[in-house]
Design an enzyme around this catalytic site. Structure first.
Site, PDB file in Angstrom:
ATOM      1  N   GLN A 100      52.588 -34.582 -69.986  1.00  0.00           N
ATOM      2  CA  GLN A 100      50.941 -35.591 -70.721  1.00  0.00           C
ATOM      3  C   GLN A 100      50.590 -33.721 -71.044  1.00  0.00           C
ATOM      4  OE1 GLN A 100      47.707 -37.247 -68.330  1.00  0.00           O
ATOM      5  NE2 GLN A 100      48.684 -39.060 -69.576  1.00  0.00           N
ATOM      6  N   TYR A 181      38.819 -38.511 -71.893  1.00  0.00           N
ATOM      7  CA  TYR A 181      39.549 -36.854 -72.522  1.00  0.00           C
ATOM      8  C   TYR A 181      39.298 -37.129 -74.019  1.00  0.00           C
ATOM      9  CZ  TYR A 181      39.874 -36.687 -67.905  1.00  0.00           C
ATOM     10  OH  TYR A 181      40.108 -36.540 -66.283  1.00  0.00           O
TER      11      TYR A 181
END
Length: 363
Positions: A100, A181
């Site tokens: 990720q 994020y």
């Protein structure tokens, strides 16, 4: 319904998986101060290789992307060299693992940035909550807004990290566009107040995510790229929802489907909390995408069996359950009890609570 579907093989784009139990990305803060994984990570991921797909922990694409101490990176030779034994261990055990890619945006502290610089974000809006620094938990620093002419360099950081993940032997990558994020900060109009081509209408706010996906797909091929979304989560950074979550995410999902990426990984409901979706229709999101769908958030054995048997999800991701149960797939298949790992061991430390549990009872 066939309740054995959860344990049957599947295909996510070009990635063939032995079962439909995914290991969700779990930040464990066991890397060193430079973001280099230690040999403990080799054991940790190798122990959990029976998962159909391991989505390795969120990994910083650059120094600027870092928001928490002791989290790993994937932008230097040292990072690649430390990750390579991890992917080798998973493959030797018959597993598949993707990485990720992470940029935290405003969820950072100046002490974690090069030369104490301010974090970056779509707009100069400070996040709530706390981030984990080498001095302990501190409020995030006030970010500065990225200039438009900086964005090509940011996209290049994603492309470079994708290449480095390939060098490290991963089976693919997942773009982190969730949990408050950077990429989600651009997507939501609550955190994106820009007036350039990356702000304003949905098409502009989704632009950076799509450009990042196109860049990393240029390295991997779209069929080895996944993406994570969390349309309803506000937990990290006290991040307000977008003003039209359904419309925004349906548009993005449709565009991602057109790009032909391997899968969409969705946190359904509040991260680490309520699964209540209200008026949000996750199945409509899945339909708009049209590809493989990984469901995440609070699933247990009965709900995972039902989701995969009914066709509501192609795969189900488990997070906390994998911390204390490296053999989770076998335990789910055999309907055996699960060990509830103590939260005190989630972040930081050594082998205890990571690769071993001295207090674990046989089950």
């Amino acid at each position: 319904m066939n309740h054995e579907t959860l344990f049957s093989p599947a295909r996510l784009g070009a990635i063939e998986v032995a079962n439909r139990v995914a290991m969700a990305p779990l930040t464990r803060s066991r890397a060193d101060t430079d973001g280099v994984q230690t040999p403990l990570a080799v054991t940790y991921y190798g122990q959990r290789a029976s998962a159909g797909l391991i989505i390795a922990e969120a990994t910083n694409i650059s120094r600027q992307g870092r928001g928490y101490a002791y989290t790993p990176g994937i932008y230097t030779d040292a990072h690649v060299a430390a990750w390579k034994p991890v992917t080798d261990a998973v493959h030797e055990a018959g597993g598949k693992i993707v990485l990720q890619l992470w940029h935290v945006g405003r969820m950072s502290h100046a002490s974690l940035q090069a030369n104490g610089a301010a974090p970056v974000a779509p707009s100069a809006i400070q996040a709530g909550g706390n981030v984990f620094t080498e001095q302990g938990f501190l409020p995030p620093s006030t970010p500065r807004a990225l200039a438009t002419d900086e964005i090509p360099g940011l996209i290049e950081d994603y492309r470079h990290a994708a290449q480095r993940a390939k060098d490290a032997g991963f089976d693919g990558i997942e773009v982190h566009a969730a949990n408050g994020y950077l990429l989600e900060q651009f997507l939501r109009d609550s955190t994106n107040h820009r007036d350039d081509r990356y702000g304003g209408p949905i098409e502009n706010r989704a632009r950076l995510i799509l450009e990042v996906v196109e860049a990393v797909a240029g390295v991997w091929g779209a069929d080895r790229v996944g993406l994570r979304l969390s349309p309803l989560s506000t937990a990290i950074g006290d991040t307000p929802l977008d003003s039209s979550p359904m419309q925004t995410h349906i548009y993005l999902a449709r565009r991602l489907g057109e790009l032909g990426i391997a899968y969409l990984h969705v946190v359904e409901g509040q991260l680490h909390g309520d699964k209540d979706a209200g008026d949000f229709d996750f199945q409509a999101l899945r339909t708009a995408f049209g590809g493989a769908y990984i469901a995440n958030n609070g699933y247990d054995r009965p709900t995972a069996l039902e989701a995969t048997a009914s066709g509501r999800a192609d795969m189900v991701a488990f997070g906390k359950a994998f911390i204390g149960n490296p053999d989770l797939v076998a335990r789910l298949r055999q309907n055996r009890p699960l060990f509830d790992a103590p939260a005190s061991a989630y972040f930081g430390g050594g082998a205890e609570g990571y690769t071993e549990f001295s207090l674990q009872k046989a089950a």
